[in-house]
Write a protein that holds these residues in place. Structure first.
Motif, PDB file in Angstrom:
ATOM      1  N   ILE A 103     -72.923 -38.034  -9.436  1.00 24.10           N
ATOM      2  CA  ILE A 103     -74.298 -38.324  -9.859  1.00 24.10           C
ATOM      3  C   ILE A 103     -74.295 -38.759 -11.321  1.00 24.10           C
ATOM      4  N   LEU A 104     -73.481 -38.063 -12.135  1.00 27.43           N
ATOM      5  CA  LEU A 104     -73.481 -38.293 -13.577  1.00 27.43           C
ATOM      6  C   LEU A 104     -72.549 -39.426 -14.004  1.00 27.43           C
ATOM      7  N   TRP A 105     -71.642 -39.830 -13.101  1.00 26.56           N
ATOM      8  CA  TRP A 105     -70.634 -40.826 -13.473  1.00 26.56           C
ATOM      9  C   TRP A 105     -71.234 -42.095 -14.082  1.00 26.56           C
ATOM     10  N   PRO A 106     -72.361 -42.642 -13.553  1.00 26.15           N
ATOM     11  CA  PRO A 106     -72.930 -43.857 -14.155  1.00 26.15           C
ATOM     12  C   PRO A 106     -73.354 -43.691 -15.608  1.00 26.15           C
ATOM     13  N   LEU A 107     -73.556 -42.436 -16.044  1.00 30.41           N
ATOM     14  CA  LEU A 107     -73.958 -42.190 -17.432  1.00 30.41           C
ATOM     15  C   LEU A 107     -72.767 -42.133 -18.382  1.00 30.41           C
ATOM     16  N   PHE A 108     -71.597 -41.834 -17.834  1.00 27.39           N
ATOM     17  CA  PHE A 108     -70.455 -41.480 -18.663  1.00 27.39           C
ATOM     18  C   PHE A 108     -70.110 -42.564 -19.680  1.00 27.39           C
ATOM     19  N   GLY A 109     -69.975 -43.814 -19.224  1.00 28.39           N
ATOM     20  CA  GLY A 109     -69.552 -44.886 -20.125  1.00 28.39           C
ATOM     21  C   GLY A 109     -70.508 -45.094 -21.267  1.00 28.39           C
ATOM     22  N   ALA A 110     -71.813 -45.216 -20.955  1.00 34.34           N
ATOM     23  CA  ALA A 110     -72.798 -45.506 -21.997  1.00 34.34           C
ATOM     24  C   ALA A 110     -72.954 -44.345 -22.977  1.00 34.34           C
ATOM     25  N   SER A 162     -75.576 -52.720  -8.349  1.00 35.68           N
ATOM     26  CA  SER A 162     -76.802 -52.772  -7.553  1.00 35.68           C
ATOM     27  C   SER A 162     -77.757 -53.792  -8.171  1.00 35.68           C
ATOM     28  N   GLU A 163     -78.626 -54.351  -7.345  1.00 37.30           N
ATOM     29  CA  GLU A 163     -79.617 -55.301  -7.855  1.00 37.30           C
ATOM     30  C   GLU A 163     -80.895 -54.595  -8.287  1.00 37.30           C
ATOM     31  N   THR A 164     -80.936 -53.283  -8.095  1.00 41.73           N
ATOM     32  CA  THR A 164     -82.126 -52.523  -8.471  1.00 41.73           C
ATOM     33  C   THR A 164     -81.798 -51.515  -9.570  1.00 41.73           C
ATOM     34  N   SER A 165     -82.816 -51.094 -10.293  1.00 37.63           N
ATOM     35  CA  SER A 165     -82.639 -50.182 -11.422  1.00 37.63           C
ATOM     36  C   SER A 165     -82.582 -48.732 -10.945  1.00 37.63           C
ATOM     37  N   TRP A 166     -82.240 -47.831 -11.865  1.00 38.58           N
ATOM     38  CA  TRP A 166     -82.241 -46.399 -11.546  1.00 38.58           C
ATOM     39  C   TRP A 166     -83.645 -45.940 -11.155  1.00 38.58           C
ATOM     40  N   ILE A 167     -84.673 -46.494 -11.820  1.00 38.89           N
ATOM     41  CA  ILE A 167     -86.048 -46.109 -11.497  1.00 38.89           C
ATOM     42  C   ILE A 167     -86.394 -46.546 -10.074  1.00 38.89           C
ATOM     43  N   GLU A 168     -86.044 -47.790  -9.733  1.00 33.26           N
ATOM     44  CA  GLU A 168     -86.337 -48.295  -8.383  1.00 33.26           C
ATOM     45  C   GLU A 168     -85.570 -47.531  -7.312  1.00 33.26           C
ATOM     46  N   ASN A 169     -84.371 -47.064  -7.674  1.00 33.69           N
ATOM     47  CA  ASN A 169     -83.560 -46.293  -6.715  1.00 33.69           C
ATOM     48  C   ASN A 169     -83.957 -44.822  -6.657  1.00 33.69           C
ATOM     49  N   GLY A 170     -84.880 -44.419  -7.532  1.00 27.33           N
ATOM     50  CA  GLY A 170     -85.311 -43.024  -7.549  1.00 27.33           C
ATOM     51  C   GLY A 170     -84.251 -42.072  -8.074  1.00 27.33           C
ATOM     52  N   ARG A 171     -83.367 -42.559  -8.965  1.00 23.48           N
ATOM     53  CA  ARG A 171     -82.311 -41.706  -9.517  1.00 23.48           C
ATOM     54  C   ARG A 171     -82.847 -41.053 -10.796  1.00 23.48           C
ATOM     55  N   TRP A 172     -83.721 -40.083 -10.584  1.00 18.06           N
ATOM     56  CA  TRP A 172     -84.498 -39.528 -11.694  1.00 18.06           C
ATOM     57  C   TRP A 172     -83.663 -38.680 -12.644  1.00 18.06           C
ATOM     58  N   LEU A 173     -82.588 -38.074 -12.169  1.00 22.93           N
ATOM     59  CA  LEU A 173     -81.725 -37.310 -13.071  1.00 22.93           C
ATOM     60  C   LEU A 173     -81.080 -38.251 -14.087  1.00 22.93           C
ATOM     61  N   LEU A 174     -80.588 -39.398 -13.592  1.00 23.42           N
ATOM     62  CA  LEU A 174     -79.994 -40.386 -14.499  1.00 23.42           C
ATOM     63  C   LEU A 174     -81.049 -40.930 -15.456  1.00 23.42           C
ATOM     64  N   SER A 207     -83.828 -39.479 -16.499  1.00 22.29           N
ATOM     65  CA  SER A 207     -84.251 -38.472 -17.485  1.00 22.29           C
ATOM     66  C   SER A 207     -83.186 -38.239 -18.551  1.00 22.29           C
ATOM     67  N   ILE A 208     -81.907 -38.108 -18.137  1.00 17.86           N
ATOM     68  CA  ILE A 208     -80.843 -37.898 -19.121  1.00 17.86           C
ATOM     69  C   ILE A 208     -80.659 -39.150 -19.979  1.00 17.86           C
ATOM     70  N   GLY A 209     -80.719 -40.324 -19.326  1.00 18.66           N
ATOM     71  CA  GLY A 209     -80.559 -41.578 -20.062  1.00 18.66           C
ATOM     72  C   GLY A 209     -81.638 -41.780 -21.102  1.00 18.66           C
ATOM     73  N   LEU A 210     -82.912 -41.588 -20.712  1.00 14.24           N
ATOM     74  CA  LEU A 210     -84.027 -41.761 -21.659  1.00 14.24           C
ATOM     75  C   LEU A 210     -83.990 -40.713 -22.759  1.00 14.24           C
ATOM     76  N   THR A 211     -83.620 -39.479 -22.406  1.00 13.58           N
ATOM     77  CA  THR A 211     -83.502 -38.426 -23.424  1.00 13.58           C
ATOM     78  C   THR A 211     -82.467 -38.814 -24.470  1.00 13.58           C
ATOM     79  N   THR A 212     -81.328 -39.328 -23.990  1.00 11.66           N
ATOM     80  CA  THR A 212     -80.261 -39.741 -24.912  1.00 11.66           C
ATOM     81  C   THR A 212     -80.731 -40.879 -25.814  1.00 11.66           C
ATOM     82  N   ILE A 213     -81.431 -41.868 -25.241  1.00 13.00           N
ATOM     83  CA  ILE A 213     -81.933 -42.999 -26.030  1.00 13.00           C
ATOM     84  C   ILE A 213     -82.939 -42.530 -27.078  1.00 13.00           C
ATOM     85  N   ILE A 214     -83.850 -41.626 -26.688  1.00 16.02           N
ATOM     86  CA  ILE A 214     -84.847 -41.104 -27.634  1.00 16.02           C
ATOM     87  C   ILE A 214     -84.168 -40.363 -28.776  1.00 16.02           C
TER      88      ILE A 214
END
Length: 617
Positions: A507-514, A567-579, A581-588
């Motif tokens: 679940i978290l792997w897509p976050l690791f690189g960024a 994927s051609e769709t975003s995390w929001i469109e895919n409903g990947r809310w954990l990614l 939330s963690i992604g937006l928190t990190t950006i903020i």
């Protein structure tokens, strides 16, 4: 011949960089002084602060920073073409990654071995310290949740690697106790341990050992492995560094560097005489992959810019390295001038490892991919079998498998058996991942303890402080237990609907690189302020800092709102809310930290102007 020239040219380039740019940084910029008392001596406590020979610290540092990062990232990134991947590894490691690691190590040594997160509070402001520590906590939680799954995946694919990896633990403890109590030289016992480890690779999957390997690889679930590995990480984190961490990493480094040497020798043999015979003929060593992939839509590739630069993290630059530099290595170096060898040299060594991974995937695979039906694919057919599209090549197993098969083909060209070669490369990958896991747990302990102090009130009495429930997190046991419970909670989840428990790392792997690369940019920010406060030249830090703050943020925002990788769709469109939330928190947190830094920089500039005016008047 092209493959050989790339390997040789990379090695020469790294040697030149170490003795020119690295030397200039050490002598002219950081002004390393052999007479300065380092934190390991000034604060020696026999547990975390332990004066240690630079060769041993190099072993710990290299194996900790490398992990599976310089294997997994480059093994996937070559799908864009081997030229962009190679260029990013070579020049990224020399001018960005090695400067980052070296700078974090020196800054930490000059600040009593504190982590970059803690130092941020003194060089920028206390709020930035808290923000940075939160980002560090997020990043290390991701590492702890993912790397247990990586090791479980390797053991699942290469069962013969299990016993050799487990044997390393008691060997390391015996060596640590022997060297510490007897005061003996670590080299001889480590060479004996190295011989035992190679024997375990050769004979660790025979008879009853094969049955054990098969049982653990086949029957033990990812959840079981994650639980055991996190328990091991707890033990390794709270023990004195000389007991397990140092000796295990040192003997691991000997094994891993010797395995790298075997890969290089095998590459030379394959380049001159061809690979292991296929139907009586030795196939020539040729680059099977395209220099630059033109069939972007057919391969379903994400945008090369910015995603290449977060796919290859370790090997070019990795934010995790600043934690190793400032979290453990800075507390062990017994002489300040050793920092160039450990900080700058380890990153270049990792860069060379990434180069070998690229060559194994683009040329080694072409020497033969053996299918279950007995067919052997060669050249472009072998390459396409592993890199048909992004989705078929992007899984952890696929990336590790591409490297293991490609590198083992180099070894079989020397006459080694396929079974031994694949077992050795499996141990190679799993050992790197394990050293990263236990070091990450120790680093997370420091971060949790530092975060706990942020909630202390200066006016609080000693009696009320004892009642504060957060005070338990200042204790090394409490902090470590908290760290592994949080990591286990994330790792224990199913990676996707219908998946096994314990695959939550997926679940978290897509976050690791960024997140990892963003951490590097923030560490550059701390190094930049530290240098600015001392009137040092900062241009060679400023440019990488801007680059590493912008690209990861761009990549993360693109995946949240536009289209995620593969994927051609975003995390929001895919409903990947954990990614999300963690992604937006990190950006903020990043934006907040940059804003605080800009205000602090402006204040420094105003002070400089006032000082200049005062002098001129």
């Amino acid at each position: 011949m092209t493959t050989l020239l790339i390997a040789l040219g990379s090695m020469i380039l790294y040697l030149i960089a170490y003795n020119t740019y690295g030397k200039w940084l050490g002598q002219k910029i950081f002004k390393l002084d052999p007479n300065t008392k380092p934190p390991s001596i000034e604060l020696e406590d026999g547990n975390d602060y332990v004066p240690t020979k630079k060769g041993i610290v190099f072993g710990h540092h290299f194996t900790s920073i490398a992990g599976t990062g310089p294997i997994v990232g480059p093994a996937l990134a070559v799908i864009w073409g081997w030229v962009p991947a190679l260029l990013w590894v070579l020049f990224g490691s020399i001018f960005i990654g090695a400067v980052h690691d070296f700078g974090a190590l020196v800054v930490s040594m000059r600040n009593k071995g504190k982590t970059v997160g803690d130092i941020a509070g003194s060089v920028i402001n206390p709020r930035v310290r808290f923000l940075f520590l939160l980002i560090l906590f997020l990043a290390l939680t991701i590492v702890l949740a993912i790397f247990g799954l990586v090791i479980a995946s390797v053991f699942k694919q290469y069962e013969a690697a299990i016993i050799p990896c487990l044997i390393q633990i008691p060997l390391a403890i015996i060596i640590g106790l022997f060297v510490h109590r007897k005061g003996a030289n670590i080299l001889i016992p480590s060479l004996i341990a190295l011989a035992i480890m190679y024997l375990s690779v050769a004979y660790g999957d025979v008879g009853v050992l094969h049955d054990w390997n098969h049982h653990m690889g086949e029957k033990w679930s990812p959840l079981t492995w994650c639980s055991l590995l996190l328990i091991y990480s707890y033990v390794a984190s709270v023990l004195p560094v000389w007991t397990l961490l140092q000796p295990r990493d040192y003997i691991n480094s000997l094994q891993l560097i010797s395995a790298l040497a075997l890969v290089v020798i095998g590459l030379v043999v394959a380049g001159l005489w061809g690979g292991a015979p296929v139907e009586g003929i030795r196939p020539p060593l040729e680059i099977a992959a395209p220099a630059i992939e033109e069939n972007v839509s057919l391969k379903q590739l994400p945008l090369i810019f910015p995603f290449l630069f977060i796919t290859i993290a370790c090997g070019a630059i990795s934010g995790f390295h600043c934690l190793v530099s400032s979290g453990t290595s800075s507390k062990q170096l017994r002489c300040e001038t050793d920092a160039q060898f450990v900080g700058y040299g380890s990153m270049l060594t990792e860069g060379f490892l990434a180069v070998l991974v690229i060559l194994a995937c683009i040329a080694g695979l072409g020497l033969g991919v053996h299918l279950e039906n007995g067919t052997t694919l060669l050249g472009l057919d072998a390459w396409n079998s592993k890199y048909l599209t992004w989705s078929t090549s992007s899984g952890l197993g696929a990336k590790v498998g591409a490297f293991v098969e490609g590198s083992s083909n180099f070894l079989t060209a020397m006459g080694l058996s396929t079974t031994f070669a694949k077992a050795l490369m499996g141990v190679f990958v799993a050992s790197f991942a394990a050293t990263t896991l236990d070091t990450a747990c120790r680093l997370q302990r420091y971060v949790v303890q530092e975060l706990a102090t942020c909630f202390d009130s200066k006016k609080e009495s000693t009696a009320s402080a004892t009642k504060n429930p957060l005070s338990i997190l200042k204790n090394k046991h409490g902090a470590t237990i908290f760290a592994i419970i949080v990591a286990f909670g994330m790792a224990a989840l199913p990676g996707k609907p219908g998946a096994a428990y314990g695959t939550g790392g997926l679940i978290l792997w897509p976050l690791f690189g960024a997140v990892n690369q963003l951490l590097g940019g923030l560490a550059f920010l701390v190094i930049l302020f530290w240098m600015r406060n001392r009137g040092l030249s900062t241009w060679f830090v400023m440019i990488p800092a801007v680059f590493m703050l912008a690209l990861p943020a761009w990549a993360m925002l693109y995946q949240i709102f536009v289209a995620s990788i593969g994927s051609e769709t975003s995390w929001i469109e895919n409903g990947r809310w954990l990614l999300v939330s963690i992604g937006l928190t990190t950006i903020i947190l990043e934006i907040w930290m940059i804003a605080e830094a800009l205000m602090a920089w402006r204040k420094l500039s105003n002070q400089d102007e006032a000082l200049i005016e005062g002098v001129t008047e």
